[in-house]
Design an enzyme around this catalytic site. Structure first.
Site, PDB file in Angstrom:
ATOM      1  N   ASP A  56      33.752  35.358  45.381  1.00  0.00           N
ATOM      2  CA  ASP A  56      35.025  35.882  44.894  1.00  0.00           C
ATOM      3  C   ASP A  56      36.026  36.020  46.040  1.00  0.00           C
ATOM      4  O   ASP A  56      37.199  35.665  45.903  1.00  0.00           O
ATOM      5  CB  ASP A  56      34.780  37.238  44.228  1.00  0.00           C
ATOM      6  N   GLU A 128      31.887  31.105  41.208  1.00  0.00           N
ATOM      7  CA  GLU A 128      32.052  31.891  42.436  1.00  0.00           C
ATOM      8  C   GLU A 128      30.784  31.866  43.276  1.00  0.00           C
ATOM      9  O   GLU A 128      30.844  31.740  44.510  1.00  0.00           O
ATOM     10  CB  GLU A 128      32.424  33.329  42.086  1.00  0.00           C
TER      11      GLU A 128
END
Length: 238
Positions: A56, A128
């Protein structure tokens, strides 16, 4: 890699994505859902969740840097709106779908039977975690090349002068106002899942008429999907 959990060999995905992992254990972890770990008496740290945390941050830096350089005349608000759309759960899930990642996921049988392999939340998270795996295995430059290649269509679109943010709630309200109808109201009709990974279902209605419903990992995400479904129904056939 084992094909348990209904997945295809990760080495096949590695080749399809043009990657060359020194540590394929990172790739396996990036594709491993908590449900698979739990069904096989593993450790929660073996799932993709820790990689997702790192990915992220990494993808935010890469995309933010790219937008900053490609849009020198765009103000902070414009950059933020583009960044938010590109890196939303739906945005990342769209990239994961295009890359064909779903068949390679390691999922518990119970979770898979409920549609987990097609879950937008899962695909967004795995995108991610995959980015984090590439980063740990090959470093920032290689990760940047991978992200910019994987997201090239979305980034190109976000850099166009006529770009508009993906905001179904605002679009729905604008459409209804144009029809002389009241502001839509959103209601949570169901919530499930553990505290760390809840699932909400929301319906959107106008004058007691339900226009659409949607689900998501937060009330806001579920409202967005409900608005998207309502828009699709109201504009169908136009």
């Amino acid at each position: 890699m084992s094909t348990a959990g209904g997945s295809r060999p990760a080495a096949e995905l590695e080749q399809a994505l043009g990657l060359d992992f020194r540590d394929r254990g990172l790739l396996r972890q990036a594709l491993t859902h908590r449900s698979y770990v739990n069904e096989n008496s593993g450790n929660d740290a073996d799932s993709y969740e820790r990689l997702e945390f790192l990915g992220d941050v990494v993808v935010r830096l890469i995309v933010s840097e790219e937008l900053y350089h490609r849009l020198p005349d765009c103000d902070e608000g414009g950059l933020t709106r583009r960044w938010t759309t590109l890196l939303s759960q739906r945005g990342l899930a769209t990239v994961a779908e295009r890359l064909g990642i779903a068949p390679y996921l390691l999922l518990g049988h119970g979770f898979e039977s409920t549609g987990g392999r097609q879950s937008e939340a899962v695909l967004g998270d795995v995108m991610e975690s995959l980015i984090a795996a590439v980063y740990l295995d090959a470093g920032y430059d290689a990760t940047r090349r991978f992200v910019l290649s994987a997201m090239s269509d979305e980034i190109e679109s976000a850099c166009r002068a006529d770009w508009r943010p993906d905001n179904p709630k605002a679009d729905l309200q604008e459409l209804l106002q144009g029809q002389g109808r009241p502001t839509p109201v959103y209601h949570v009709v169901d919530s499930s899942g553990p505290a760390h990974r809840p699932r909400f279902t929301v319906e959107v209605a106008v004058e007691e008429q339900t226009l659409g419903s949607g689900s998501g990992g937060s009330k806001s995400a579920a409202e967005t999907e409900a608005a998207r479904a309502a828009l699709a129904g109201l504009t169908d056939g136009e």
